[in-house]
Write an enzyme that holds these catalytic residues in place. Structure first.
Site, mmCIF file in Angstrom:
data_model
loop_
_atom_site.group_PDB
_atom_site.id
_atom_site.type_symbol
_atom_site.label_atom_id
_atom_site.label_comp_id
_atom_site.label_asym_id
_atom_site.label_seq_id
_atom_site.Cartn_x
_atom_site.Cartn_y
_atom_site.Cartn_z
ATOM 1 N N ARG A 68 -30.313 23.750 19.653
ATOM 2 C CA ARG A 68 -30.447 22.814 20.780
ATOM 3 C C ARG A 68 -30.294 23.576 22.106
ATOM 4 N NH1 ARG A 68 -32.357 17.910 22.364
ATOM 5 N NH2 ARG A 68 -31.140 17.079 24.090
ATOM 6 N N GLU A 106 1.306 9.169 8.276
ATOM 7 C CA GLU A 106 2.700 8.859 8.636
ATOM 8 C C GLU A 106 3.606 9.035 7.412
ATOM 9 O OE1 GLU A 106 0.074 6.967 9.278
ATOM 10 O OE2 GLU A 106 -0.026 6.940 11.460
ATOM 11 N N GLN A 122 -19.328 15.489 19.148
ATOM 12 C CA GLN A 122 -19.479 15.867 20.565
ATOM 13 C C GLN A 122 -20.560 16.943 20.728
ATOM 14 O OE1 GLN A 122 -17.901 13.922 22.482
ATOM 15 N NE2 GLN A 122 -18.531 14.806 24.418
ATOM 16 N N GLY A 172 -25.536 12.465 21.810
ATOM 17 C CA GLY A 172 -26.344 11.274 21.504
ATOM 18 C C GLY A 172 -27.064 11.372 20.183
ATOM 19 N N GLU A 183 -4.203 7.218 -0.080
ATOM 20 C CA GLU A 183 -3.171 7.773 -0.976
ATOM 21 C C GLU A 183 -2.016 8.454 -0.255
ATOM 22 O OE1 GLU A 183 -5.118 9.945 -4.109
ATOM 23 O OE2 GLU A 183 -6.660 8.398 -4.166
ATOM 24 N N GLY A 237 0.843 -1.187 0.000
ATOM 25 C CA GLY A 237 0.000 0.000 0.000
ATOM 26 C C GLY A 237 0.880 1.239 0.000
ATOM 27 N N SER A 238 1.510 1.500 1.171
ATOM 28 C CA SER A 238 2.414 2.646 1.248
ATOM 29 C C SER A 238 3.669 2.416 0.411
ATOM 30 C CB SER A 238 2.825 2.882 2.711
ATOM 31 O OG SER A 238 1.694 3.045 3.521
HETATM 32 C C1 LIG Z 1 -11.764 3.210 0.662
HETATM 33 C C2 LIG Z 1 -10.432 2.946 0.004
HETATM 34 C C3 LIG Z 1 -10.272 3.201 -1.345
HETATM 35 C C4 LIG Z 1 -9.063 2.920 -1.982
HETATM 36 N N1 LIG Z 1 -8.959 3.111 -3.332
HETATM 37 C C5 LIG Z 1 -7.851 2.689 -3.984
HETATM 38 C C6 LIG Z 1 -7.782 2.768 -5.418
HETATM 39 O O1 LIG Z 1 -8.706 3.243 -6.085
HETATM 40 N N2 LIG Z 1 -6.681 2.285 -6.019
HETATM 41 C C7 LIG Z 1 -5.640 1.749 -5.331
HETATM 42 O O2 LIG Z 1 -4.675 1.314 -5.955
HETATM 43 N N3 LIG Z 1 -5.653 1.688 -3.970
HETATM 44 C C8 LIG Z 1 -6.739 2.129 -3.288
HETATM 45 N N4 LIG Z 1 -6.798 2.052 -1.907
HETATM 46 C C9 LIG Z 1 -5.643 1.550 -1.169
HETATM 47 C C10 LIG Z 1 -4.907 2.707 -0.468
HETATM 48 O O3 LIG Z 1 -4.169 3.422 -1.411
HETATM 49 C C11 LIG Z 1 -4.036 2.145 0.665
HETATM 50 O O4 LIG Z 1 -4.908 1.601 1.645
HETATM 51 C C12 LIG Z 1 -3.171 3.216 1.285
HETATM 52 O O5 LIG Z 1 -2.189 3.654 0.380
HETATM 53 C C13 LIG Z 1 -2.449 2.707 2.538
HETATM 54 O O6 LIG Z 1 -1.844 1.484 2.306
HETATM 55 P P1 LIG Z 1 -2.133 0.235 3.268
HETATM 56 O O7 LIG Z 1 -3.559 0.242 3.602
HETATM 57 O O8 LIG Z 1 -1.587 -0.983 2.613
HETATM 58 O O9 LIG Z 1 -1.321 0.541 4.590
HETATM 59 P P2 LIG Z 1 0.187 0.076 4.955
HETATM 60 O O10 LIG Z 1 1.130 0.548 3.912
HETATM 61 O O11 LIG Z 1 0.181 -1.380 5.282
HETATM 62 O O12 LIG Z 1 0.430 0.886 6.288
HETATM 63 C C14 LIG Z 1 -0.056 0.448 7.560
HETATM 64 C C15 LIG Z 1 0.413 1.426 8.626
HETATM 65 O O13 LIG Z 1 1.864 1.451 8.648
HETATM 66 C C16 LIG Z 1 2.302 2.788 8.466
HETATM 67 N N5 LIG Z 1 3.560 2.812 7.698
HETATM 68 C C17 LIG Z 1 3.855 2.118 6.566
HETATM 69 N N6 LIG Z 1 5.107 2.430 6.153
HETATM 70 C C18 LIG Z 1 5.595 3.352 7.013
HETATM 71 C C19 LIG Z 1 6.827 4.085 7.107
HETATM 72 N N7 LIG Z 1 7.813 3.954 6.209
HETATM 73 N N8 LIG Z 1 6.967 4.952 8.136
HETATM 74 C C20 LIG Z 1 5.977 5.131 9.043
HETATM 75 N N9 LIG Z 1 4.796 4.473 9.014
HETATM 76 C C21 LIG Z 1 4.621 3.592 8.010
HETATM 77 C C22 LIG Z 1 1.184 3.482 7.703
HETATM 78 O O14 LIG Z 1 1.232 4.882 7.854
HETATM 79 C C23 LIG Z 1 -0.048 2.859 8.357
HETATM 80 O O15 LIG Z 1 -0.318 3.520 9.553
HETATM 81 C C24 LIG Z 1 -7.978 2.378 -1.247
HETATM 82 C C25 LIG Z 1 -8.133 2.156 0.138
HETATM 83 C C26 LIG Z 1 -9.344 2.425 0.754
HETATM 84 C C27 LIG Z 1 -9.491 2.142 2.226
#
Ligand SMILES: Cc1cc2nc3c(=O)[nH]c(=O)nc-3n(C[C@H](O)[C@H](O)[C@H](O)COP(=O)(O)OP(=O)(O)OC[C@H]3O[C@@H](n4cnc5c(N)ncnc54)[C@H](O)[C@@H]3O)c2cc1C
Length: 387
Positions: free
Chosen positions: A270, A370, A339, A343, A366, A133-134
């Site tokens: 309210r 972090e 808040q 309720g 995106e 993801g990241s």
């Molecule tokens: C509703 C929704 C729609 C989405 N739409 C798309 C889409 O259209 N196309 C697509 O390709 N993707 C899509 N995504 C995926 C999205 O891009 C990823 O969820 C996002 O980039 C985060 O990646 P991850 O969830 O794998 O988190 P991870 O990368 O697994 O991260 C988990 C945690 O570890 C932390 N972390 C990771 N690396 C580091 C670092 N080097 N330093 C500090 N902290 C770190 C992160 O900040 C986070 O808190 C979507 C996600 C959601 C929830």
């Protein structure tokens, strides 16, 4: 001399988008949030068509460029009305459309952009994966050349618009040994392509109205690469996601303003202990914090949009700052608004309950909060030293 006013074109866009979205999109937000998966796609497509007919959907796409100030202005108003519609519209016209507009060949632009702008087709961008993801270097999706076409294998686990998409841009390795800089390509995969399998729609916590699913590529045949040349995919996706931080910031401010407006109305109407709750300082301070967070988020995002438009060297980092601030800001704002409602906000089906769930996405999508801090610190660390 600094002038914080929008130009006449963007002022007009803001007024028109605000009026249109309040009348045509906001009244459908609750219905979309609560729609069945089967109905969701239909409702979203109707919204995209309405936005196109009103001239809002493709407003920021000029020939070979994207006006990020217009993009911000339209995005804030749309997200304020309905964050789910914003997310779907943005995936189609910005993540897919702007990528083609900026990096596509003349033929690719001619083939897809009119349809994306008129909402007769819907697009999406599939880059992240379950294990990446990241950290996009970790994607496993790979493509091999097969005659004139490419064959893709891999799975993208969360893709906005996948259930309704006519065209998806898919990031894959074409030469892993070439690394990030030259090893990835962005493929154009059309609905119905051999080997393209769209998963069951995913149920999310917030932005529930946006159709989302996984995308499996099982020997999927793609004929074209965005721009026609292999090896530029990582740079293209990084650029669109950098620019995209301004749109995410706009979504956060839009949701934040929606929270603030509802909380203010509630604070005035309210009554408790014989007075409107807004007359208690503890409630008034919450509204003041909401206003401040929204205003600073907007200023920072517009500053980033202007920097992108003018090609300022620091544009990407300012966009990270805007996404970071607005993302954390809307989490705070939604919490404060809840808040104020107490309720009466906590009940399922209220606007505040929906906005609270939608708001939480801002820090995740995106480039998490972090990751924005990592990017800012990496780039700016030397500048924090005294001169
Ligand atoms: C509703 C929704 C729609 C989405 N739409 C798309 C889409 O259209 N196309 C697509 O390709 N993707 C899509 N995504 C995926 C999205 O891009 C990823 O969820 C996002 O980039 C985060 O990646 P991850 O969830 O794998 O988190 P991870 O990368 O697994 O991260 C988990 C945690 O570890 C932390 N972390 C990771 N690396 C580091 C670092 N080097 N330093 C500090 N902290 C770190 C992160 O900040 C986070 O808190 C979507 C996600 C959601 C929830």
């Amino acid at each position: 001399m600094i002038n914080y006013e929008l130009n006449e074109k963007d002022k007009k866009l803001q007024m028109e988008a605000a009026a249109f979205c309040a009348k045509e999109i906001a009244p459908r937000a609750k219905m979309l949030d609560e729609a069945t998966q089967a109905k969701k796609g239909e409702l979203v497509k109707e919204n995209l068509k309405k936005l196109s007919q009103a001239g809002i959907l493709g407003v920021s796409l000029g020939s070979d460029k994207v006006d990020m100030v217009s993009h911000y202005v339209a995005s804030e108003e749309l997200a304020k009305a309905c964050a789910s519609t914003f997310l779907s519209a943005r995936s189609s016209i910005f993540l897919c459309g702007a990528s083609l507009n900026l990096f596509g060949t003349k033929e690719q632009k001619e083939k897809y952009l009119p349809g994306l702008k008129s909402a007769t087709i819907v697009g999406g961008l599939a880059y992240s994966e379950e294990a990446a993801g990241s950290d996009l270097a970790g994607i496993a999706t790979a493509a091999k050349k097969d005659g004139d076409a490419w064959v893709l294998n891999g799975t993208k686990d969360i893709v906005v618009n996948a259930p309704i998409a006519d065209v998806l841009l898919v990031l894959a390795y074409t030469d892993k040994d070439a690394g990030l800089a030259k090893g990835m390509s962005l493929f154009i995969v059309e609905k119905g392509a051999k080997g393209l399998i769209i998963g069951e729609p995913l149920d999310t916590m917030g932005v529930k109205g946006a159709p989302i699913a996984s995308v499996k590529l099982d020997k999927c045949v793609a004929k074209e690469i965005v721009g026609g040349v292999a090896g530029n995919g990582y740079a293209q996706v990084s650029r669109i996601l950098d620019m995209g931080k301004i749109g995410v910031a706009a979504m956060c401010v839009g949701i934040g303003v929606a929270c603030m407006e509802r909380a203010t109305l509630h604070a005035k109407s309210r009554r408790a202990f014989g007075k409107a709750i807004g007359s208690y300082q503890e409630v008034g301070f919450k509204l003041a914090d909401m206003f401040t967070n929204n205003d600073v988020g907007r200023l920072l995002a517009l500053r980033a949009a202007w920097a992108m438009n003018t090609g300022e060297a620091e544009a990407e980092i300012i966009a990270s700052c805007a996404k970071l601030f607005a993302g954390e800001g809307v989490t705070r704002i939604a919490n404060l608004a809840m808040q104020v409602f107490a309720g009466h906000g906590y009940i399922k089906g209220t606007d505040i309950e929906r906005l609270y769930r939608d708001a939480r996405f801002g820090e995740i999508c995106e480039g998490t909060t972090e990751i924005q801090r990592v990017l800012i610190a990496k780039k700016e660390l030397d500048k924090f030293l005294p001169a």
